[in-house]
Design a protein around this motif. Sequence first.
Motif, PDB file in Angstrom:
ATOM      1  N   PHE A   1      58.416  29.011  26.002  1.00  0.00           N
ATOM      2  CA  PHE A   1      57.515  29.998  25.407  1.00  0.00           C
ATOM      3  C   PHE A   1      57.746  30.052  23.895  1.00  0.00           C
ATOM      4  O   PHE A   1      56.796  30.063  23.112  1.00  0.00           O
ATOM      5  CB  PHE A   1      57.791  31.369  26.020  1.00  0.00           C
ATOM      6  CG  PHE A   1      57.516  31.449  27.495  1.00  0.00           C
ATOM      7  CD1 PHE A   1      56.280  31.878  27.957  1.00  0.00           C
ATOM      8  CD2 PHE A   1      58.484  31.082  28.421  1.00  0.00           C
ATOM      9  CE1 PHE A   1      56.015  31.956  29.321  1.00  0.00           C
ATOM     10  CE2 PHE A   1      58.240  31.161  29.785  1.00  0.00           C
ATOM     11  CZ  PHE A   1      56.995  31.586  30.227  1.00  0.00           C
ATOM     12  N   ARG A   2      59.008  30.091  23.501  1.00  0.00           N
ATOM     13  CA  ARG A   2      59.322  30.255  22.080  1.00  0.00           C
ATOM     14  C   ARG A   2      59.065  28.975  21.290  1.00  0.00           C
ATOM     15  O   ARG A   2      58.749  29.033  20.111  1.00  0.00           O
ATOM     16  CB  ARG A   2      60.771  30.730  21.928  1.00  0.00           C
ATOM     17  CG  ARG A   2      61.008  32.039  22.667  1.00  0.00           C
ATOM     18  CD  ARG A   2      62.374  32.632  22.496  1.00  0.00           C
ATOM     19  NE  ARG A   2      62.521  33.799  23.375  1.00  0.00           N
ATOM     20  CZ  ARG A   2      63.426  34.740  23.247  1.00  0.00           C
ATOM     21  NH1 ARG A   2      64.301  34.663  22.258  1.00  0.00           N
ATOM     22  NH2 ARG A   2      63.474  35.761  24.093  1.00  0.00           N
ATOM     23  N   GLY A   3      59.190  27.827  21.947  1.00  0.00           N
ATOM     24  CA  GLY A   3      58.827  26.587  21.271  1.00  0.00           C
ATOM     25  C   GLY A   3      57.324  26.516  21.036  1.00  0.00           C
ATOM     26  O   GLY A   3      56.864  26.032  19.990  1.00  0.00           O
ATOM     27  N   GLY A   4      56.551  27.005  22.006  1.00  0.00           N
ATOM     28  CA  GLY A   4      55.105  27.059  21.817  1.00  0.00           C
ATOM     29  C   GLY A   4      54.736  27.999  20.687  1.00  0.00           C
ATOM     30  O   GLY A   4      53.821  27.720  19.897  1.00  0.00           O
ATOM     31  N   LEU A   5      55.461  29.119  20.608  1.00  0.00           N
ATOM     32  CA  LEU A   5      55.219  30.057  19.504  1.00  0.00           C
ATOM     33  C   LEU A   5      55.499  29.385  18.162  1.00  0.00           C
ATOM     34  O   LEU A   5      54.733  29.544  17.206  1.00  0.00           O
ATOM     35  CB  LEU A   5      56.116  31.285  19.682  1.00  0.00           C
ATOM     36  CG  LEU A   5      56.074  32.327  18.569  1.00  0.00           C
ATOM     37  CD1 LEU A   5      54.678  32.908  18.421  1.00  0.00           C
ATOM     38  CD2 LEU A   5      57.106  33.427  18.851  1.00  0.00           C
ATOM     39  N   ARG A   6      56.578  28.603  18.123  1.00  0.00           N
ATOM     40  CA  ARG A   6      56.901  27.887  16.880  1.00  0.00           C
ATOM     41  C   ARG A   6      55.784  26.903  16.516  1.00  0.00           C
ATOM     42  O   ARG A   6      55.335  26.847  15.365  1.00  0.00           O
ATOM     43  CB  ARG A   6      58.210  27.113  17.038  1.00  0.00           C
ATOM     44  CG  ARG A   6      58.558  26.232  15.814  1.00  0.00           C
ATOM     45  CD  ARG A   6      59.732  25.323  16.106  1.00  0.00           C
ATOM     46  NE  ARG A   6      60.913  26.086  16.394  1.00  0.00           N
ATOM     47  CZ  ARG A   6      61.743  26.589  15.467  1.00  0.00           C
ATOM     48  NH1 ARG A   6      61.486  26.374  14.198  1.00  0.00           N
ATOM     49  NH2 ARG A   6      62.813  27.276  15.814  1.00  0.00           N
ATOM     50  N   LEU A   7      55.323  26.134  17.513  1.00  0.00           N
ATOM     51  CA  LEU A   7      54.302  25.131  17.213  1.00  0.00           C
ATOM     52  C   LEU A   7      52.992  25.794  16.775  1.00  0.00           C
ATOM     53  O   LEU A   7      52.350  25.345  15.825  1.00  0.00           O
ATOM     54  CB  LEU A   7      54.069  24.247  18.439  1.00  0.00           C
ATOM     55  CG  LEU A   7      53.089  23.076  18.257  1.00  0.00           C
ATOM     56  CD1 LEU A   7      53.482  22.205  17.066  1.00  0.00           C
ATOM     57  CD2 LEU A   7      53.015  22.236  19.533  1.00  0.00           C
ATOM     58  N   ALA A   8      52.608  26.863  17.459  1.00  0.00           N
ATOM     59  CA  ALA A   8      51.390  27.576  17.057  1.00  0.00           C
ATOM     60  C   ALA A   8      51.521  28.096  15.629  1.00  0.00           C
ATOM     61  O   ALA A   8      50.585  27.988  14.820  1.00  0.00           O
ATOM     62  CB  ALA A   8      51.135  28.725  18.028  1.00  0.00           C
TER      63      ALA A   8
END
Length: 445
Positions: free
Chosen positions: A427-434
């Motif tokens: 979840f937090r990696g997706g937040l970083r990429l977004a």
Amino acid sequence: MSSHIERPRYQCALGGALVTINSIDRAVAIVHAAPGCAASADGAATVGGGYWGTTETDGRATPSTNIVEREVIFGGEERLAEQIAATLEVVDADLYAVITGCMTDIIGDDVRSVVSEFQRQGKPVIVAETGGFKGDSTVGADFIWEAIFSQFVAKGLPKDARRVNLFGFVPAQDVFWRGNLLELKRLLGLLGIEANTFLTPQDRLKELKEASRASLNIVFSDVHGVKPAKLFEELHGTPFVTEPLPIGPTATEAFLRRIASLLKVDEETAEFAIAQEKAYYYSFINPMTDLVNDQDFQRFGIVIGNANYSYAVTRFISEDLGWLPYLAAVTDLLHDDQQQAVIERLETLPADYRPKVIFETDTDRITARLQEILEQEEDPYGNPIHPAFVIGSNLDRPLAAGIKAGFWGVSYPITNRIVTDQFYVGFRGGLRLATELISVLVANR
């Protein structure tokens, strides 16, 4: 010459084995190859892998036989034995891995016989024949993992029902392997599962020695690491599953549910962990939605990366970010069956979000293939993918500029920023990429 390799996005087999060993705690490589092989391979991994750093025995400090004409003519086995003995005496380590280059594999040195003499003395020395011509760095990584599983990992240990091993990562080839592994370990820990990751600075060699305690191996790839996982199952009785890299809330939730089901984690624990992580993700994403909608930041996505990232990023930008995937360029050197596995994974996306897929390594050829596809489109405005965004490697920046698209690098090589513990999984990696993708769009405001 009928073809050439242009700006390769991988190293040779020796390079993949070398960087894998260099990522393992208290392991040292002994390279049986010509002068320059070890330093060149390590240099490519370090620079292209976000300047991931050095250890005491890599780069120009890598123990190497540096064979020359004499060994090519008369054989290099005596020189290898000399180098192993010297390394055991000088370098303080707990695992010594002999890996070979093109020249020594071609002349046919019996490296296994040389190493077996040291193994009979109880020395922790293993060997893998990793001549560079045998494949790219992913193939070399598979070779060294097979050597580790068969020659180093302890056999006959009791299984731990809540312990898993994580495989499928090739250090540097996945520039974010350290952060990705640590985040996956944290996420699985929320389910009460202990995950061995082996390739981060936080790991210890003892965990690798006792890897056979795991009740499940999770391979985060449909193609890389699968062959060693099959060998692990044969040798140590641990089954494996393949999982795509889980980037963002949709993929990560599905991943956690599958693993929780396989390891019989109670439903309450799994639901609580997923709810907590989703709440964290959306607490930051929701405030950003006004910006994305008001500024019309939807984009056509072009994803250029290896088999692991091409699907994972495409899924994230379509299912979580709301972009339209247009093209997925898969850059690995893959056999037909491996290409089919990648295609089948991409076909699991909803029909409206399936990108066109090409398998191409060379940068200019990717650009040419994209132009060919665009020329076949009927579009009254002249550009069927405007506005677009390219997510690839540093080599793809000119392609993005050529079609006036945004650009961000997530795949090897990445040479314009330092990568330490950043990650894109979960979840937090997706937040970083977004955050990073949208930041590119607002950078020039």
